[in-house]
Scaffold this motif. Structure first.
Motif, PDB file in Angstrom:
ATOM      1  N   PRO A  84      32.377 -17.366 -14.706  1.00 28.27           N
ATOM      2  CA  PRO A  84      32.488 -18.245 -15.614  1.00 28.27           C
ATOM      3  C   PRO A  84      31.166 -19.286 -15.639  1.00 28.27           C
ATOM      4  CG  PRO A  84      33.937 -18.609 -14.016  1.00 28.27           C
ATOM      5  CD  PRO A  84      33.380 -17.209 -13.826  1.00 28.27           C
ATOM      6  N   ALA A  85      30.406 -18.931 -14.577  1.00 30.45           N
ATOM      7  CA  ALA A  85      29.162 -19.869 -14.387  1.00 30.45           C
ATOM      8  C   ALA A  85      28.302 -18.990 -13.355  1.00 30.45           C
ATOM      9  CB  ALA A  85      29.628 -21.033 -14.163  1.00 30.45           C
ATOM     10  N   THR A  86      27.235 -19.459 -13.208  1.00 30.70           N
ATOM     11  CA  THR A  86      26.171 -18.954 -12.372  1.00 30.70           C
ATOM     12  C   THR A  86      25.414 -19.770 -11.433  1.00 30.70           C
ATOM     13  OG1 THR A  86      25.825 -16.996 -14.008  1.00 30.70           O
ATOM     14  CG2 THR A  86      24.371 -17.099 -11.993  1.00 30.70           C
ATOM     15  N   LEU A  87      25.518 -19.738 -10.292  1.00 32.49           N
ATOM     16  CA  LEU A  87      24.541 -20.714  -9.677  1.00 32.49           C
ATOM     17  C   LEU A  87      23.239 -19.855  -9.199  1.00 32.49           C
ATOM     18  CD1 LEU A  87      23.815 -23.030  -7.559  1.00 32.49           C
ATOM     19  CD2 LEU A  87      25.053 -21.883  -5.781  1.00 32.49           C
ATOM     20  N   LEU A  88      22.055 -20.479  -9.693  1.00 29.90           N
ATOM     21  CA  LEU A  88      20.818 -19.906  -9.799  1.00 29.90           C
ATOM     22  C   LEU A  88      20.061 -20.859  -8.502  1.00 29.90           C
ATOM     23  CD1 LEU A  88      19.984 -19.758 -13.361  1.00 29.90           C
ATOM     24  CD2 LEU A  88      20.475 -17.973 -11.935  1.00 29.90           C
TER      25      LEU A  88
ATOM     26  N   LEU B 139      12.762 -25.735  -3.537  1.00 31.84           N
ATOM     27  CA  LEU B 139      14.163 -25.221  -3.505  1.00 31.84           C
ATOM     28  C   LEU B 139      14.884 -25.816  -4.291  1.00 31.84           C
ATOM     29  CD1 LEU B 139      16.170 -23.252  -2.292  1.00 31.84           C
ATOM     30  CD2 LEU B 139      16.990 -25.064  -0.717  1.00 31.84           C
ATOM     31  N   GLU B 140      15.343 -25.109  -5.522  1.00 32.36           N
ATOM     32  CA  GLU B 140      16.022 -25.668  -6.616  1.00 32.36           C
ATOM     33  C   GLU B 140      17.334 -24.995  -6.862  1.00 32.36           C
ATOM     34  OE1 GLU B 140      15.276 -26.368 -11.331  1.00 32.36           O
ATOM     35  OE2 GLU B 140      13.674 -25.170 -10.204  1.00 32.36           O
ATOM     36  N   PHE B 141      18.568 -25.658  -7.042  1.00 36.86           N
ATOM     37  CA  PHE B 141      19.975 -25.156  -7.495  1.00 36.86           C
ATOM     38  C   PHE B 141      20.114 -25.523  -9.047  1.00 36.86           C
ATOM     39  CE2 PHE B 141      19.919 -25.767  -3.005  1.00 36.86           C
ATOM     40  CZ  PHE B 141      20.728 -24.564  -2.479  1.00 36.86           C
ATOM     41  N   VAL B 142      20.487 -24.299  -9.639  1.00 37.87           N
ATOM     42  CA  VAL B 142      20.819 -24.759 -10.812  1.00 37.87           C
ATOM     43  C   VAL B 142      22.029 -24.331 -11.319  1.00 37.87           C
ATOM     44  CG1 VAL B 142      20.102 -24.420 -13.419  1.00 37.87           C
ATOM     45  CG2 VAL B 142      18.499 -24.884 -11.663  1.00 37.87           C
ATOM     46  N   ILE B 143      23.123 -24.920 -11.807  1.00 37.83           N
ATOM     47  CA  ILE B 143      24.185 -24.305 -12.179  1.00 37.83           C
ATOM     48  C   ILE B 143      24.394 -24.467 -13.739  1.00 37.83           C
ATOM     49  CG2 ILE B 143      26.959 -24.687 -12.309  1.00 37.83           C
ATOM     50  CD1 ILE B 143      26.534 -26.315  -9.800  1.00 37.83           C
ATOM     51  N   THR B 144      24.679 -22.865 -14.309  1.00 34.77           N
ATOM     52  CA  THR B 144      24.865 -22.982 -15.808  1.00 34.77           C
ATOM     53  C   THR B 144      26.157 -22.366 -16.053  1.00 34.77           C
ATOM     54  OG1 THR B 144      23.709 -21.691 -17.602  1.00 34.77           O
ATOM     55  CG2 THR B 144      23.615 -20.519 -15.564  1.00 34.77           C
ATOM     56  N   SER B 145      26.494 -22.714 -17.103  1.00 34.75           N
ATOM     57  CA  SER B 145      27.846 -22.118 -17.744  1.00 34.75           C
ATOM     58  C   SER B 145      27.502 -20.749 -18.222  1.00 34.75           C
ATOM     59  CB  SER B 145      28.255 -22.885 -18.631  1.00 34.75           C
ATOM     60  OG  SER B 145      27.570 -23.007 -19.847  1.00 34.75           O
ATOM     61  N   ARG B 146      26.426 -20.044 -18.268  1.00 41.45           N
ATOM     62  CA  ARG B 146      26.144 -18.711 -18.708  1.00 41.45           C
ATOM     63  C   ARG B 146      26.376 -17.902 -17.494  1.00 41.45           C
ATOM     64  NH1 ARG B 146      20.324 -19.737 -19.905  1.00 41.45           N
ATOM     65  NH2 ARG B 146      20.243 -17.475 -19.090  1.00 41.45           N
ATOM     66  N   ASP B 147      26.714 -16.604 -17.935  1.00 42.78           N
ATOM     67  CA  ASP B 147      27.013 -15.392 -17.063  1.00 42.78           C
ATOM     68  C   ASP B 147      25.843 -14.574 -17.228  1.00 42.78           C
ATOM     69  OD1 ASP B 147      27.820 -13.361 -15.552  1.00 42.78           O
ATOM     70  OD2 ASP B 147      29.278 -12.534 -16.885  1.00 42.78           O
ATOM     71  N   VAL B 148      24.711 -15.105 -16.426  1.00 42.36           N
ATOM     72  CA  VAL B 148      23.506 -14.337 -16.381  1.00 42.36           C
ATOM     73  C   VAL B 148      23.489 -12.801 -15.737  1.00 42.36           C
ATOM     74  CG1 VAL B 148      22.125 -16.553 -16.678  1.00 42.36           C
ATOM     75  CG2 VAL B 148      22.635 -15.684 -14.478  1.00 42.36           C
ATOM     76  N   THR B 149      24.444 -12.675 -14.988  1.00 36.13           N
ATOM     77  CA  THR B 149      24.462 -11.268 -14.217  1.00 36.13           C
ATOM     78  C   THR B 149      25.415 -10.477 -15.235  1.00 36.13           C
ATOM     79  OG1 THR B 149      26.381 -12.190 -12.859  1.00 36.13           O
ATOM     80  CG2 THR B 149      24.183 -12.342 -11.954  1.00 36.13           C
TER      81      THR B 149
END
Length: 142
Positions: free
Chosen positions: A84-88, A69-79
């Motif tokens: 402002p950010a996305t939690l993957l 299980l991995e949590f990644v927070i990115t400042s990109r709006d991948v959706t």
């Protein structure tokens, strides 16, 4: 048999009136019920993290696969929703069955209900709804 995407599109139309002709009068009631339920059950907006970890614990994994299980927070709006950010969240489970898709789109319809003897933690069919405290548009890649 429908693909996962086709299955979800059918649920969107028949259950939530998304992309369907005419509006289901219960759609707004259901939306409000989910918001109220999640707000009252999960007073802290970080509770969704515990629910996602619990879901990963309850998932099914292929034989010989070490669960991850991995949590990644990115400042990109991948959706592309203007966020402002996305939690993957990445998990190497087997994937969603049609029953799992129905369950996550419903309330109180957990596929884990009555299976504590198999080691499942969740069973109420509402835990995932805690993500609605942080987003109105969660995205699942099945």
């Amino acid at each position: 048999m429908a693909t996962p995407r086709e299955h979800i599109e059918e649920i969107r139309k028949t259950k939530f009136s998304i992309g369907a002709d005419g509006l289901n009068p219960l759609t707004e009631d259901l939306h409000q019920a989910i918001n109220t339920l999640s707000a009252e059950l999960y007073a802290k907006d970080v509770h969704f993290l515990m629910e996602l970890i619990q879901n990963a614990e309850d998932n099914e994994y292929a034989e010989g696969v070490d669960p991850s299980l991995e949590f990644v927070i990115t400042s990109r709006d991948v959706t592309a929703t203007g966020a402002p950010a996305t939690l993957l969240v990445f998990n190497n489970e087997k994937g969603f069955s049609p029953e799992n898709i129905e369950s996550i789109c419903g309330i109180g319809r957990s596929t884990k209900k009555g299976n504590r003897n198999r080691g499942y933690i969740g069973e109420k069919g509402i835990g995932f709804k805690s993500v609605f405290l942080i987003t109105a548009h969660p995205y699942l890649a099945c």
